[in-house]
Motif scaffolding. Structure first.
Motif, PDB file in Angstrom:
ATOM      1  N   UNK A 164      16.833  59.243  15.339  1.00 57.10           N
ATOM      2  CA  UNK A 164      18.263  59.264  15.639  1.00 57.10           C
ATOM      3  C   UNK A 164      19.106  58.533  14.599  1.00 57.10           C
ATOM      4  N   UNK A 165      18.605  57.406  14.089  1.00 55.73           N
ATOM      5  CA  UNK A 165      19.378  56.583  13.170  1.00 55.73           C
ATOM      6  C   UNK A 165      19.479  57.183  11.761  1.00 55.73           C
ATOM      7  N   UNK A 188       9.105  61.817   7.497  1.00 54.91           N
ATOM      8  CA  UNK A 188       8.029  61.481   8.424  1.00 54.91           C
ATOM      9  C   UNK A 188       8.530  61.599   9.859  1.00 54.91           C
ATOM     10  N   UNK A 189       7.863  62.416  10.634  1.00 53.27           N
ATOM     11  CA  UNK A 189       8.239  62.577  12.031  1.00 53.27           C
ATOM     12  C   UNK A 189       8.116  61.243  12.766  1.00 53.27           C
ATOM     13  N   UNK A 197      10.331  54.036  22.021  1.00 53.85           N
ATOM     14  CA  UNK A 197      11.742  54.420  22.109  1.00 53.85           C
ATOM     15  C   UNK A 197      11.870  55.939  22.052  1.00 53.85           C
ATOM     16  N   UNK A 198      11.468  56.653  23.111  1.00 50.87           N
ATOM     17  CA  UNK A 198      11.518  58.130  23.066  1.00 50.87           C
ATOM     18  C   UNK A 198      12.924  58.679  22.905  1.00 50.87           C
ATOM     19  N   UNK A 199      13.919  57.912  23.291  1.00 49.35           N
ATOM     20  CA  UNK A 199      15.302  58.381  23.190  1.00 49.35           C
ATOM     21  C   UNK A 199      15.760  58.522  21.737  1.00 49.35           C
ATOM     22  N   UNK A 200      15.012  57.960  20.790  1.00 49.10           N
ATOM     23  CA  UNK A 200      15.375  58.073  19.383  1.00 49.10           C
ATOM     24  C   UNK A 200      14.813  59.342  18.730  1.00 49.10           C
ATOM     25  N   UNK A 201      14.037  60.087  19.473  1.00 48.57           N
ATOM     26  CA  UNK A 201      13.367  61.254  18.900  1.00 48.57           C
ATOM     27  C   UNK A 201      14.364  62.359  18.554  1.00 48.57           C
ATOM     28  N   UNK A 202      14.045  63.125  17.506  1.00 52.81           N
ATOM     29  CA  UNK A 202      14.814  64.318  17.146  1.00 52.81           C
ATOM     30  C   UNK A 202      13.842  65.479  16.984  1.00 52.81           C
TER      31      UNK A 202
END
Length: 329
Positions: A164-165, A188-189, A197-202
């Motif tokens: 996300x960042x 890198x995935x 922190x799953x909420x940061x995933x894209x």
């Protein structure tokens, strides 16, 4: 050369030299061990020079032909040049670093035998870089990349974790490596299972799709079912290549893993995502390290597709059958 029960030859090792780091990156998983960074001074639990070299000499006996030194920040080790110089000649030596110490040491590292370098660079804006790394060393990292190129480490591969960042910087970073000779980019995935922190995933597939439209040429690497996107020149040029490392939920990636890891404390482990297979080398003699290395390779299991399997709801879950069998060994 040693081969595990799934036919995967072990051709490389990844050796963490320290868990100390002068950055505090928000996505860091510390080689799968969790965030254990401590003081910057050398710690008693770190392998010393002879420990590292002794292991590498054993690995070379089994045909391992590549070693990547990592951390934490491996350049906090003042003996890094000595370790590289004493690495068996048959091994290709590479390094993953945040780049801040390269301006002063790139030439010495190359003289010692360093052949390739990856530099972590997650943004092209000093403020956002500082937010991600908790460091004000943005300009120093850029100087480190220039120093690596000047020392002959061409191409320099920039590592960028996509989450996300950082996702908004992907187009700018792709342009950056396309416009600057000698630079390549490794996207890198993000691995939420290691950082919590799953909420940061894209969705990394969206990045693949965007690159496919942008690339002048696409190269497919069968080994990891991985694609290289050439956005500046082509495979014959040294720069402008963008590669996505997407191991999450990827059985093909795991089925083609040829690397064993060593923690900074001297534990052998067969998989980044696992810590239930650690084998301490400690004060082992070479014969004892040989046996531990054989056992580690023998017990390697593809993380996705074997250790983790799909259930009836098409979700990943731990393979209890494997766990039970492993516990009996």
């Amino acid at each position: 050369m040693l081969t595990d029960d799934f036919g995967r030859e072990v051709t490389g090792v990844r050796v963490s030299l320290t868990d100390r780091c002068n950055f505090d990156c928000v996505y860091c998983h510390n080689e799968g061990l969790g965030d254990t960074r401590g003081p910057m001074d050398p710690q008693d639990d770190e392998m010393d020079t002879d420990d590292v070299v002794r292991f590498l000499e054993v690995a070379a006996e089994f045909g391992v032909d590549a070693v990547k030194f990592t951390g934490g920040e491996p350049m906090l080790r003042q003996d890094l040049e000595e370790i590289i110089a004493r690495t068996p000649a048959r091994m290709e030596v590479s390094l993953t670093t945040n780049g801040t110490f390269l301006p002063d040491r790139a030439d010495a590292l190359v003289d010692a035998g360093l052949e390739r370098v990856n530099v972590s660079q997650d943004a092209l804006d000093p403020a956002d870089f500082a937010e991600i790394t908790k460091s004000g060393a943005y300009e120093r990292v850029l100087e480190g990349v220039d120093a690596a190129l000047a020392a002959g480490l061409d191409p320099v591969k920039l590592n960028m974790v996509v989450f996300e960042h950082t996702a908004g910087y992907v187009p700018e970073m792709v342009d950056h490596v396309a416009e600057n000779d000698g630079l390549q980019l490794q996207l890198i995935e993000y691995m939420p299972e290691l950082t919590g922190k799953p909420e940061w995933n894209v969705d990394i597939q969206r990045v693949h799709d965007w690159l496919a439209e942008r690339a002048a040429e696409i190269e497919h690497r069968e080994m990891h079912d991985r694609k290289r996107y050439w956005v500046g020149g082509g495979p014959d040029s040294s720069g402008g290549m963008v590669e996505i490392v997407d191991p999450v939920e990827n059985p093909t990636f795991c089925a083609n893993c040829h690397r064993v890891r060593v923690t900074h404390e001297g534990y052998l482990k067969g998989c980044l995502n696992r810590n239930d297979d650690l084998r301490a080398m400690g004060e082992m003699t070479k014969p004892e390290i040989r046996e531990a290395f054989r056992e580690t390779v023998t017990n390697r299991v593809p993380y996705y597709g074997e250790y983790m399997v799909r259930n009836g709801d098409d979700e990943w879950e731990v393979n209890e059958k494997y766990i039970d069998e492993y516990a009996e060994v």
